[in-house]
Scaffold this motif. Sequence first.
Motif, short mmCIF file in Angstrom:
data_model
loop_
_atom_site.label_atom_id
_atom_site.label_comp_id
_atom_site.label_asym_id
_atom_site.label_seq_id
_atom_site.Cartn_x
_atom_site.Cartn_y
_atom_site.Cartn_z
N CYS A 146 -5.83 6.94 4.35
CA CYS A 146 -4.51 6.53 5.19
C CYS A 146 -4.74 6.99 6.59
O CYS A 146 -4.87 8.15 6.84
CB CYS A 146 -3.35 6.67 4.61
SG CYS A 146 -1.82 6.29 5.84
N CYS A 198 -3.42 8.10 -0.03
CA CYS A 198 -3.00 8.92 0.91
C CYS A 198 -4.55 9.30 1.62
O CYS A 198 -4.54 9.81 2.75
CB CYS A 198 -2.34 10.20 0.86
SG CYS A 198 -0.60 9.72 0.39
N MET A 200 -0.05 10.33 -2.83
CA MET A 200 -0.54 9.38 -3.75
C MET A 200 -2.13 9.59 -3.38
O MET A 200 -2.55 9.93 -2.28
CB MET A 200 -0.23 7.91 -3.43
CG MET A 200 1.40 7.87 -3.54
SD MET A 200 1.71 6.05 -2.89
CE MET A 200 1.49 6.26 -1.25
N PRO A 241 2.33 13.95 4.37
CA PRO A 241 3.05 13.60 3.08
C PRO A 241 3.37 14.92 2.03
O PRO A 241 4.33 14.78 1.49
CB PRO A 241 2.20 12.48 2.29
CG PRO A 241 0.69 12.67 2.87
CD PRO A 241 0.84 13.38 4.09
N ALA A 263 7.94 9.62 2.34
CA ALA A 263 6.72 9.79 2.01
C ALA A 263 6.63 10.36 0.84
O ALA A 263 6.92 11.39 0.41
CB ALA A 263 6.12 10.44 3.34
N HIS A 292 6.22 3.88 3.18
CA HIS A 292 6.30 4.71 4.35
C HIS A 292 5.41 4.28 5.42
O HIS A 292 5.72 4.28 6.68
CB HIS A 292 6.16 6.05 3.97
CG HIS A 292 6.37 7.15 5.16
ND1 HIS A 292 7.53 7.38 5.32
CD2 HIS A 292 5.48 7.73 5.93
CE1 HIS A 292 7.64 8.46 6.47
NE2 HIS A 292 6.12 8.54 6.66
N ARG A 293 4.14 3.81 5.16
CA ARG A 293 3.21 3.60 6.06
C ARG A 293 3.82 2.22 6.70
O ARG A 293 3.53 1.96 7.95
CB ARG A 293 1.95 3.44 5.37
CG ARG A 293 0.82 2.80 6.34
CD ARG A 293 -0.48 2.56 5.83
NE ARG A 293 -1.32 1.89 6.22
CZ ARG A 293 -2.24 2.50 7.37
NH1 ARG A 293 -2.45 3.64 7.40
NH2 ARG A 293 -3.10 1.64 7.90
N TYR A 338 0.90 -1.33 0.00
CA TYR A 338 0.11 0.05 0.01
C TYR A 338 0.83 1.23 0.01
O TYR A 338 0.64 2.22 -0.79
CB TYR A 338 -0.95 -0.10 1.26
CG TYR A 338 -1.98 1.00 1.46
CD1 TYR A 338 -3.12 0.97 0.66
CD2 TYR A 338 -1.70 2.27 1.99
CE1 TYR A 338 -4.05 2.12 0.89
CE2 TYR A 338 -2.58 3.13 2.02
CZ TYR A 338 -3.92 2.99 1.42
OH TYR A 338 -4.70 4.22 1.46
N CYS A 339 1.81 1.23 0.85
CA CYS A 339 2.71 2.38 1.05
C CYS A 339 3.88 2.02 1.79
O CYS A 339 3.84 1.73 2.95
CB CYS A 339 2.09 3.60 1.72
SG CYS A 339 3.15 5.09 1.94
#
Length: 197
Positions: A175, A172, A169, A183, A166, A19-20, A16-17
């Motif tokens: 999120c 986000c 996108m 971000p 980050a 950074h997450r 998904y991400c």
Amino acid sequence: MDDELIPIAALNQYDYCPHRCWRMFCLGEFAENVYTLEGTGLHERVHGGEISTLEGVEQYRTVELVSYCHGLIGKADLIERHAGVWVPVEYKRGTKGEWGNDRIQVCAQGLCLEEMLGVTVPNGAVYYAATGRRETFSLDLTLRTRTVEVIALVRELLRTGQEPLARVMPRCKGCSLYDACLPTAGERVRNYRERWE
Ligand code: SF4
């Protein structure tokens, strides 16, 4: 060996991400939002630890999974057996997943089942609670290749703890870590510097 096992849920978050995933699994951050609360409620309803049969299909809930070949550990919401064929099923809130990350999670569950049971798991499924729709898909070579790739990326992330940048996108928007991550902040600082420095 156990300390080398990575949580299957981290694969979904990484896809998904990155950074997450770093925030959740390296910093231990987790923020509830309406989506995660709905998801938690759904999982509590699904996880009964029961075995049942529905229209000839065996259903096993809350199944502990492990793969020593791939270094994975986790839990499946539901494992079904249709005429001898095992199918991992993940329950998600909302509608059809837009980003493919749910499929990575299910594929990883399939890899665990294959190793644990010595079988081939050809398909997986995700049930989306908001629409009541179930999406079944093939655990084909493309999905397996991507899943193995993500496993390696997550392992490296957990080993180094190095922060992936980050970047803004469309995803986000949903999120739960948006307020912690902000971000757009990095880009704003860069723009400011370019303008004034
Ligand atoms: S807000 Fe965006 S960049 Fe930040 S963690 Fe969430 S998805 Fe990733």
